[in-house]
Design a protein around this motif. Structure first.
Motif, mmCIF file in Angstrom:
data_model
loop_
_atom_site.group_PDB
_atom_site.id
_atom_site.type_symbol
_atom_site.label_atom_id
_atom_site.label_comp_id
_atom_site.label_asym_id
_atom_site.label_seq_id
_atom_site.Cartn_x
_atom_site.Cartn_y
_atom_site.Cartn_z
ATOM 1 N N MET A 212 0.833 -1.202 0.000
ATOM 2 C CA MET A 212 0.000 0.000 0.000
ATOM 3 C C MET A 212 0.865 1.249 0.000
ATOM 4 S SD MET A 212 -1.518 2.720 1.758
ATOM 5 C CE MET A 212 -1.558 2.451 3.510
ATOM 6 N N GLU B 56 -7.159 -1.755 -5.116
ATOM 7 C CA GLU B 56 -7.800 -0.511 -4.696
ATOM 8 C C GLU B 56 -7.091 0.684 -5.317
ATOM 9 O OE1 GLU B 56 -8.855 1.982 -0.578
ATOM 10 O OE2 GLU B 56 -7.801 0.061 -0.495
ATOM 11 N N LYS C 10 -1.066 -3.531 -3.830
ATOM 12 C CA LYS C 10 -2.501 -3.826 -3.820
ATOM 13 C C LYS C 10 -3.358 -2.569 -3.730
ATOM 14 C CE LYS C 10 -1.928 -8.302 -3.772
ATOM 15 N NZ LYS C 10 -2.307 -9.134 -4.945
ATOM 16 N N SER C 11 -2.854 -1.528 -3.083
ATOM 17 C CA SER C 11 -3.633 -0.315 -2.871
ATOM 18 C C SER C 11 -2.773 0.899 -3.201
ATOM 19 C CB SER C 11 -4.115 -0.239 -1.418
ATOM 20 O OG SER C 11 -4.802 0.967 -1.168
ATOM 21 N N ARG D 26 -3.208 5.158 -3.277
ATOM 22 C CA ARG D 26 -4.066 6.277 -2.918
ATOM 23 C C ARG D 26 -3.294 7.584 -3.074
ATOM 24 N NH1 ARG D 26 -6.084 3.763 2.914
ATOM 25 N NH2 ARG D 26 -6.774 1.733 2.094
#
Length: 485
Positions: free
Chosen positions: A186, A236, A209-210, A212
Motif C-alpha cells: 500500500m 484498490e 494492492k492499494s 491512494r
C-alpha cells in the motif's frame, strides 16, 4: 451484616493475587488506556506486568521527551506500535531522541510520525537500521524529504504500508524501490507538491494492492501508467483532487483485479474514462464518484458500470447527473448492491426514490443528502427495498420529521435518521451518527442505544415537562393572587 462484604472482598483480592502473570496480562489486554493506568497503580507487580504487556504507545514528541526515554522504555519494553506526535508550534524531538527510542524498540512494527520537524535524514537512517522489522509507517508534516524515505525503503525489507502526507525537504530526490519492492502492498500520498518523485518506488513495487493519491499537484497520468504496467494485482485505487484525464483512467483499466475505485473531484475525467474501467474491471465491488458538478459523468458512465460490474456492493454518488435510466439498470443488473449514497444531486427526487424502492431488492443501507426529496418519496420506502435496515436523510428540505415518523411506523424494524434525530422503534433520540457510507470505505453504524436507556431518557423528558408545567401554574397563581391583593 457489616463484616460479610469485607470478608468477600478479602477472598476476592486473594483470588486475584493468585492469578498467574500471563492471565493478568491477558485481562489487561481488554482494558482501555485509562483503566490500564489505574490498574498499574494497584501494586508493583501489576505495574511491572502492565508495562511488559503494553504493545501500543502514543507520546507527545516534544524536545523534552529525551529526559524520559530511558525510564519510559525500561518499563514499556515490549512496544511494537509507536506514535510520536508534536504540536506544530512546539519544538519536536531531534535525531538524538529518535535514535535513542529506536535502540529500545527493535521489535517495532508500526510507526507514526506527526510534525517531527527536527528529525533529519541521518536520524531516519539510524532509526530504520535499528527498527528494520517495520511493516507500517505513516509520516506527516516532516522535513527530511525524499532522502529520509529512501532510508526507510533501503532498510525495512518487511514494509507493507507507506503513508506520506505533507512531506517537506529536498523535492528533487527520487524515492527508489530499495529492499521493500517485494513486500510493499500500500502507498498513500497526500498533499504533496513532489509526489511524482515516488515513481521509481511505485515502478518496483510489483505486489502493490492499494494506491491512494489525494491533493497532490502535477500531472498524474504518467504515474498511473507506471502503476498499470507494474502492479497487475492492484485491488484498490483512490484518486482525489488530481490532474488525471480519461487517458489515465484508460491505463488504470489494465488492472483487471481492481475491486475498489474512488474517483473524487477529478474534473478532467468523464464518462469515457469510467466506461473504459467498467468494461475491463468487472470485479469492482465499491465505487465512489464525486463529479464536483462538472456534469462530465452521468447516466452513460453509470449504465456501463451496471452492465459490466455485477458484483457491485457499494455505490456513492456525489454531484453526479443521474436519472432513472441508470438507476433502473443498476437495480436490475447489480443484484448484490447493498449500500447506496446519493449526495448533492438535484435530479434525485420522489420519482427516482420510487425507482430505487422498486428495483434495489438487495439494498440494506441508503443515504440521501441535499436532494429535492419530499415526504411522499420517503414513504415509498415503506413498501420497497425488502432488505432495507437503515435510512439516513440529511439536508433534504422537503423531508419532515412527520414523514420520517410515518415511515418508521410502517416499518418498525427500520432505523431512520433525519439530520440530528434518530427514530427507531417509535423513539426519537438526538444523535451525531456517522454516515451510512463513508469516504474511507467503512460503513458507519447509526447510533443505536439500548431500549432501557431510551425509555429512561423519555421518562426524564416527560418529568421535566411536568415539572415545568407545575412551575408555570404556580407562577400564574402567584401573579393572580398579587393582583387580587
Amino acid at each position: 451484616m457489616i463484616q460479610q462484604p469485607s470478608s468477600t472482598a478479602g477472598v476476592l483480592m486473594a483470588d486475584i493475587s493468585d492469578l498467574p502473570d500471563a492471565c493478568l496480562a491477558y485481562v489487561f489486554k481488554f482494558l482501555g488506556p485509562t483503566d490500564r493506568k489505574q490498574c498499574s497503580l494497584v501494586s508493583h507487580r501489576w505495574l511491572e506486568i502492565e508495562g511488559q504487556n503494553r504493545h501500543r504507545l502514543s507520546l507527545n514528541a516534544q524536545s523534552n521527551l529525551i529526559t524520559f526515554v530511558p525510564s519510559m522504555f525500561t518499563r514499556f519494553d515490549a512496544v511494537t506500535k509507536l506514535s510520536l506526535k508534536c504540536d506544530r508550534r512546539s519544538l519536536s524531538i531531534n535525531d538524538e531522541s529518535f535514535v535513542s527510542i529506536s535502540i529500545r524498540c527493535v521489535n517495532l512494527v508500526r510507526l507514526k510520525l506527526r510534525s517531527c520537524r527536527e528529525i533529519t535524514v541521518l536520524g531516519m537512517e539510524c532509526f530504520a537500521s535499528n527498527c528494520s522489522k517495520l511493516k507500517k509507517i505513516s509520516i506527516g508534516s516532516c522535513s527530511f524529504g525524499g532522502n529520509g524515505i529512501n532510508a526507510v525503503v533501503q532498510n525495512c525489507r518487511f514494509l507493507e504500508e507507506l503513508s506520506i502526507k505533507r512531506l517537506r525537504g529536498d523535492s528533487t530526490e527520487m524515492v527508489r524501490s530499495g529492499v521493500v519492492c517485494s513486500s510493499l502492498k500500500m502507498i498513500s500520498l497526500k498533499e504533496m507538491c513532489n509526489g511524482q518523485c515516488f515513481g521509481p518506488l511505485i515502478s518496483g513495487s510489483k505486489n502493490l494492492k492499494s494506491f491512494r493519491v489525494s491533493r497532490c499537484s502535477g500531472d498524474w497520468d504518467r504515474i498511473l501508467e507506471i502503476v498499470a504496467n507494474n502492479a497487475k494485482g492492484l485491488v484498490e485505487m483512490h484518486l482525489e483532487r488530481l490532474q488525471v484525464s480519461d487517458f489515465g483512467l484508460e491505463l488504470v483499466s489494465g488492472c483487471r483485479n481492481l475491486e475498489v475505485l474512488h474517483l473524487l473531484k477529478t474534473p478532467d475525467c468523464s464518462n469515457l474514462g469510467l466506461v473504459s474501467i467498467a468494461e475491463r474491471c468487472s470485479l469492482l465491488r465499491k465505487v465512489h464518484i464525486d463529479g464536483w458538478r462538472t456534469n462530465r459523468i452521468d447516466d452513460l458512465g453509470l449504465i456501463s458500470v451496471a452492465k459490466y460490474c455485477p458484483n457491485l456492493q457499494e455505490l456513492v454518488l456525489i454531484s453526479v447527473s443521474i436519472t432513472c435510466a441508470s438507476l433502473e439498470r443498476l437495480g436490475t443488473n447489480c443484484r448484490k448492491l447493498e449500500r447506496l449514497a446519493l449526495c448533492g444531486i438535484e435530479m434525485i427526487g420522489d420519482v427516482e426514490i420510487s425507482c430505487i424502492a422498486a428495483k434495489f431488492s438487495a439494498l440494506r443501507k441508503l443515504c440521501i443528502k441535499s436532494c429535492p426529496v419530499s415526504d411522499h418519496g420517503i414513504m415509498v420506502l415503506a413498501v420497497g427495498c425488502p432488505n432495507l435496515v437503515k435510512v439516513k436523510v440529511r439536508k433534504c428540505k422537503g423531508v419532515s420529521s412527520d414523514g420520517v415518523g410515518l415511515l418508521q411506523a410502517s416499518r418498525e424494524s427500520l432505523i431512520v435518521s433525519l439530520d440530528a434525530i434518530v427514530i427507531e422503534n417509535g423513539y426519537q433520540n438526538g444523535s451525531g451518527c456517522n454516515d451510512i457510507v463513508e469516504t474511507n470505505d467503512n460503513v458507519g453504524e447509526v447510533a443505536n442505544a439500548g431500549g432501557t436507556s431510551r425509555q429512561s431518557m423519555l421518562l426524564k423528558a416527560r418529568l421535566g415537562l411536568v415539572s415545568g408545567r407545575c412551575l408555570f401554574r404556580r407562577w400564574l397563581s402567584f401573579n393572580s393572587g398579587s393582583r387580587n391583593r
